[in-house]
Write an enzyme that holds these catalytic residues in place. Sequence first.
Site: not given
Ligand SMILES: NC(=O)c1ccc[n+]([C@@H]2O[C@H](COP(=O)([O-])OP(=O)(O)OC[C@H]3O[C@@H](n4cnc5c(N)ncnc54)[C@H](OP(=O)(O)O)[C@@H]3O)[C@@H](O)[C@H]2O)c1
Length: 338
Positions: A61, A130, A209-212, A215
């Site tokens: 990252y 990873h 990415s539990p919040l997609g 999206f």
């Molecule tokens: N192992 C892997 O291959 C892999 C791949 C991807 C991600 N990850 C890990 O998983 C974590 C989470 O996944 P992710 O960040 O990809 O996706 P996510 O948690 O599904 O979504 C994150 C996005 O949602 C927004 N968000 C969060 N809370 C919100 C809310 N209450 N209302 C509106 N928007 C909201 C965030 O914006 P803001 O930040 O601006 O709030 C960000 O743009 C990452 O941080 C990373 O540590 C791992």
Amino acid sequence: MTDSGMPTARLGTDGPEVGAQGLGCMGMSFGYGPSDAEASRATLERALELGVTLYDTADAYGAGENERFLAPFFQAHREEVVVATKFALSIPPDDPTRRIVRNDAPYIREAVEASLRRLDLDVIDLYYMHRRDANVPIEETVGVMADLVREGKVKHLGLSEVTGEELRAARTVHPIAAVQSEWSLFSRDIEAGVVPAARELGVALVPYSPLGRGFLTGSFANAEQDLTEGDFRRQQPRFTGENAAANAALLAPVRAVAEAHGATLGQIALAWVHQRAQVHGLPVIPIPGTRKPTRVAENTAATRIVLTDDELSSLEPIAEKVAGDRYADMTFTSAGRE
Ligand SMILES: NC(=O)c1ccc[n+]([C@@H]2O[C@H](COP(=O)([O-])OP(=O)(O)OC[C@H]3O[C@@H](n4cnc5c(N)ncnc54)[C@H](OP(=O)(O)O)[C@@H]3O)[C@@H](O)[C@H]2O)c1
């Protein structure tokens, strides 16, 4: 239950008990457009107050930047936090924009030392592979990771984006505390193979990415139109063009459930992921990513929402209707090897 009232879950059979919702820290340094360091630091502190103890990063990252950014927070709260980081995505010196998957022993040994240095820690609590390099037997990779446990450099092992079979093979070498894979209302591939294997082997699931990727909160509907240049999501097939419009329409039942609970769409998406623990009978510790203190409060509050059977049924058909893959290049994922 943590002091703040957050439920807890265990990472594997002998791993630490953590707040049942973790925090994804990737966006603080990488992938999702410009971020505000001050707000990110406030988010980390707020998360801890709310009972979040599992913090997720990776060496990839921002090419080490995210680990460096988090180091002072981890130092200040070393006894309270569980630090998870990852190796495997190597940057070739001739092209810093590319990533090559490396699972070989010399690479892992170099990577762990570099992560420990950047994090300024003596030991990493949870160390993940990873991505999987299919040229290296997984038993060999986990063998090296197990050596790191014996040497006191890492405490527990995790795997990201592995198949159920790969998890079983890995477990013959060393206990695995957690599998981290994408799991959400939009991404349910892992339910066929990985989830049953994890349940059987006593491995926790850490949905990423539990919040997609945001999206599912409804905060953007089309990555090309709504997100800034350089945002990784502009390359993801689900969030662009006709796919994005079709997928935005799939949020209607999420909106209806949210209204019934006086909750946000994101909270319903997270409550659904948390409820996978009961549905599938294993510890589930999602790591939603945010850089905003108000959002971390909103997200952790989702641990208190329980969806009824009727509500779960109304959300059930969504995943199979999603248009477009999770990534432009699916060969990097477990689905590419199933
Ligand atoms: N192992 C892997 O291959 C892999 C791949 C991807 C991600 N990850 C890990 O998983 C974590 C989470 O996944 P992710 O960040 O990809 O996706 P996510 O948690 O599904 O979504 C994150 C996005 O949602 C927004 N968000 C969060 N809370 C919100 C809310 N209450 N209302 C509106 N928007 C909201 C965030 O914006 P803001 O930040 O601006 O709030 C960000 O743009 C990452 O941080 C990373 O540590 C791992």
